[in-house]
Design a protein around this motif. Structure first.
Motif: not given
Length: 460
Positions: A207-235
């Protein structure tokens, strides 16, 4: 009536669309069709009243074909209308789309009425205005929301709403950038990115589009993404207070986000459309974070503050210190986009916006916001009493309710069918929203109370 022993008819290759696939060549073929001497010759063609539609030779934008179904909120409106046809006598209550319901304060509408009337006089008439917005309003926005943050009047671009500016950002950045979004997030970020051609195909299995980095925000991470697992994007699109989860990023979290953007050379598009709903010490602007002016744009709106969802007025902040990789100021390109694609916000709403930022207008807006926050408290208390896990609703007009193991659309349908209340399925905001529904506090008080009564009857 035509009588004959044999009818000779000519069928050309242009008939192939009607007859189906064939191996006819481009020359006319003559086919002999036997007929009884007393027979009747009839022309077999399209049913009466039907003609083949004319087609141009312009090919459809292939990116449009990537989009899945309709845009979320019109799709919900369609389902609501279908429900009304099925239950014509039902009192349907909408807690779905985040559309304001309470009247615009008179101090604001009177300013718009005065400006509208002035247009009928020689002294008060004005035509095209500055595409960036009227100087007094830009100055008032800068001083009211960014007074001690180093944002100046000419960093402000007045618009017809944050959603419209989101699409202008996509034109600004072009089709070759990569982008990241919170998951779940406001669907306009992803959909406009798809239309612009920044993404790959939709991957149904995830259920995702290719080439978009989806930063998962859940109750478990306080709805803030774990940036250490996020790939670099321009925007990086980031909304706080967040739509749909109602969560708010802390100062420490936004500091991490700004540092992440600086390390990666990314630009943050910060959506602060609900900033005035913040009642604790959470940042209302990304520019409260040191260094943000070098990596961030901020967009906001009067829609959810003053009831301007139909009036249409917002703004975007593009700091002078924000530069592209070649050193060219982002603000100069955005100014060109605005000047090319937009003739400026209507002068009547701009008069209303200026009234919003007067002392009386600010008080009136805060009173309306307080009303919606009281609605939010009622909704939160209701679902808490039913032992649901409930999130948001403190610094935002949205309540995010968890239905573990269930499809969001199934829950949406269950609530609509059994209570005649419209909510929003969480999966409509991205795969991270599956198993949740969003309940909006934008409603008349009696409707909120009635909806909550029905929720209790359904889930007691």
């Amino acid at each position: 009536m035509l009588s004959m022993h044999h009818l000779s008819t000519s069928i050309s290759s242009s008939s192939s669309a009607f007859l189906g696939q064939n191996n006819f060549n481009s020359r006319a073929l003559h086919v002999s069709i036997p007929s009884k001497s007393s027979g009747i010759c009839r022309c077999i063609a399209a049913p009466p009243g039907e003609t083949a539609a004319y087609k141009t030779k312009v090919f459809r934008n292939a990116n449009m074909a990537k989009l899945q179904a309709g845009y979320l909120f019109p799709e919900i409106a369609r389902k609501r209308q279908a429900h009304l046809l099925k239950y014509p006598d039902a009192q349907v209550i909408s807690l779905g789309i985040g559309d304001t319901t309470e009247p615009i304060p008179e101090v604001i509408t009177s300013a718009m009425a005065k400006r509208a009337h002035a247009l009928s006089t020689l002294e008060g008439y004005s035509g095209y205005g500055a595409e960036q917005g009227e100087k007094p309003l830009r100055s008032a926005i800068a001083s009211t929301f960014y007074g001690d943050l180093g944002i100046e009047e000419d960093d402000i671009f007045v618009s017809d709403g944050a959603k419209c500016d989101i699409s202008r950002f996509q034109i600004l950045f072009g089709s070759n950038v990569t982008m990241a979004v919170q998951d779940p997030s406001y669907p306009a970020y992803v959909d406009s990115s798809v239309i612009m051609g920044q993404t790959g195909e939709f991957q149904k299995e995830v259920e995702k589009y290719g080439k978009i980095e989806y930063m998962k925000c859940t109750p478990e991470n306080g709805f803030f993404p774990d940036l250490s697992n996020i790939s670099r994007t321009d925007v990086i699109f980031f909304c706080s207070p967040n739509n749909p989860t109602g969560s708010t990023a802390t100062r420490e979290q936004l500091t991490q986000l700004v540092q992440f953007a600086k390390e990666n050379g990314s630009i943050i598009v910060f959506d602060s459309a609900y900033a005035l709903y913040v009642s604790d010490d959470s940042p209302r602007s990304i520019f409260e974070i040191p260094g943000a002016q070098e990596v961030a744009i901020e967009t906001s709106s009067f829609s959810k503050y003053a009831g301007f969802t139909g009036v249409r007025l917002g703004w975007t902040v593009v700091p002078k210190g924000l530069l592209f990789a070649d050193g060219f100021p982002v603000a100069k390109d955005f100014n060109r986009i605005v000047s090319t694609c937009f003739n400026g916000a209507s002068n009547i709403p701009q008069a209303g916006g200026l009234a919003c930022l007067s002392p009386e207008g600010l008080k009136a807006m805060r009173d309306v916001i307080s009303f919606y926050k009281e609605n939010t408290d009622i909704i939160v208390d209701t679902f808490n009493s039913l032992d649901f896990n409930v999130y948001g609703g403190i610094n935002a007009p949205y309540v995010w309710v968890h239905f573990p193991g269930r499809s969001s659309w199934d829950v949406f349908g269950e609530i609509l069918d059994k209570t005649h209340v419209v909510t929003t399925p969480g999966s409509g905001f991205g795969p991270g929203g599956e198993g949740f529904i969003r309940v909006s506090a934008f409603a008349h008080r009696e409707n909120v109370l009635e909806a909550c009564k029905r929720f209790k009857q359904l889930y007691k």
